[in-house]
Design a protein around this motif. Structure first.
Motif, PDB file in Angstrom:
ATOM      1  N   SER A   8      69.861  29.851 -18.089  1.00  0.00           N
ATOM      2  CA  SER A   8      69.623  29.385 -16.719  1.00  0.00           C
ATOM      3  C   SER A   8      70.888  28.837 -16.073  1.00  0.00           C
ATOM      4  O   SER A   8      71.012  28.826 -14.845  1.00  0.00           O
TER       5      SER A   8
ATOM      6  N   ARG B 173      73.952  27.576  -8.715  1.00  0.00           N
ATOM      7  CA  ARG B 173      72.816  26.763  -8.305  1.00  0.00           C
ATOM      8  C   ARG B 173      73.312  25.490  -7.632  1.00  0.00           C
ATOM      9  O   ARG B 173      74.455  25.077  -7.836  1.00  0.00           O
TER      10      ARG B 173
ATOM     11  N   ARG C 174      73.799  31.174 -13.762  1.00  0.00           N
ATOM     12  CA  ARG C 174      73.727  31.555 -12.350  1.00  0.00           C
ATOM     13  C   ARG C 174      74.159  30.380 -11.474  1.00  0.00           C
ATOM     14  O   ARG C 174      74.054  29.212 -11.864  1.00  0.00           O
TER      15      ARG C 174
END
Length: 323
Positions: free
Chosen positions: A176, A181, A179
């Protein structure tokens, strides 16, 4: 070192090793060499084929049986197949940033971390590199084995049940973070803070001696320095509401897997080869390495939030709330 255990192994194991070893060499060359050249693309195709062969052949290796013929190690085989697909897909889309991340994840995860597990006591590669203790698995209790299939089975089956869901959760958490963010600063710092508390818990509970404390301090200092250095040229992008734009990276995934591997290996060695843990430097290594990795993550998180004493340059951006 002896090749006898490998030569006496099943064809699936031999095929697996014959695929993994050249794949590790080729991938190292690909990561260090010039990208985008015809040679790079040709070598990449060979590497993909070798990784597929390594992953598929592993499903026919059943040295450790926990769920029928399979074990948690086969989860890494599934992730390897997913990673190979990600490498090919990103290359075809010319998404070179994610392509490079996927390649690094496979190299350090599927080859590095999984390869590290293959050197645990009881595994064939442990016998190849370190030699056999000469003990029979049938005549020696698993807890006293340094090598042999019984020790490998004992390591996996004796591990607490929560270990394997934890491994899956760590992998998902690391993926996670690959990416881009936008996060509040407190969320950015939450995982590194929890890791640091977990690593330093022996100090708080008094369960560490002077040599272990020295190893921990060395790991902490070197980890912070390494983490800040890797972010030396990074630009911290702060947003309104005490938020920060965090770029996707693969280091968190690799660090989480490495911390798990060191902790798991330390427990395994203590169970099947306790004398090894008492050798000079071995216990200190297993104390310092996880602290080092957690410190790297903490320093990188601080740098992403804009606090890097080693930064060459810094920039603070205040954007509109809707951004």
């Amino acid at each position: 070192m002896t090749l006898e255990p490998l030569l006496n192994a099943s064809p699936a194991i031999q095929l697996h090793v014959l695929a993994v070893v050249p794949a590790a060499v080729i991938d190292g060359i690909l990561l260090l060499g010039r990208k985008g050249t015809p040679a790079h693309r040709s070598a990449g195709r060979v590497w993909i084929a070798l990784m597929l062969l390594a992953a598929l052949s592993s499903f026919f290796i059943h040295t450790i049986r926990l769920w029928g013929p399979f074990s948690p190690i086969h989860l890494l085989s599934v992730l390897t197949l997913v990673g190979v697909f990600a490498v090919v897909w990103s290359a075809r889309r010319r998404d070179f940033i994610n392509h490079q991340r996927a390649v690094k994840s496979l190299y350090f995860g599927a080859i590095g971390i999984a390869g590290g597990f293959s050197f645990l006591p009881g595994r064939i590669m442990h016998e190849v590199v370190f030699g056999s203790a000469g003990a029979s698995a049938a005549s020696v209790p698993p807890t006293t084995l340094a090598t042999g299939p019984a020790a490998a089975v004992y390591i996996v089956t004796a591990a607490p049940v929560w270990v394997w869901p934890l491994l899956i959760a760590l992998i998902a958490l690391g993926v996670s973070r690959m990416r881009d963010r936008v996060l509040p600063v407190w969320r950015l710092m939450l995982l590194p803070a929890l890791l640091m508390v977990a690593m330093l818990l022996p100090v708080l509970t008094g369960g560490i001696d002077a040599s272990g404390l020295s190893a921990m301090a060395a790991g902490l200092g070197l980890g912070l320095a390494a983490g800040f250095m890797t972010m030396r040229s990074a630009v911290a992008t702060r947003l309104e509401g005490n938020r920060v734009l965090v770029r996707g990276e693969v280091i968190s995934l690799l660090a989480l897997l490495a911390i798990f591997a060191f902790r798991f290996a330390a427990g395994a060695i203590a169970a099947v080869a306790p004398d090894l843990m008492e050798r000079a430097g071995v216990r200190e290594l297993f104390v310092a390495a996880p602290v080092f990795l957690a410190s790297v993550m903490a320093a990188r998180a601080l740098a992403q939030a804009g606090y890097n004493p080693l930064a060459r340059k810094s920039r603070r951006l205040t954007l509109e709330a809707e951004c």
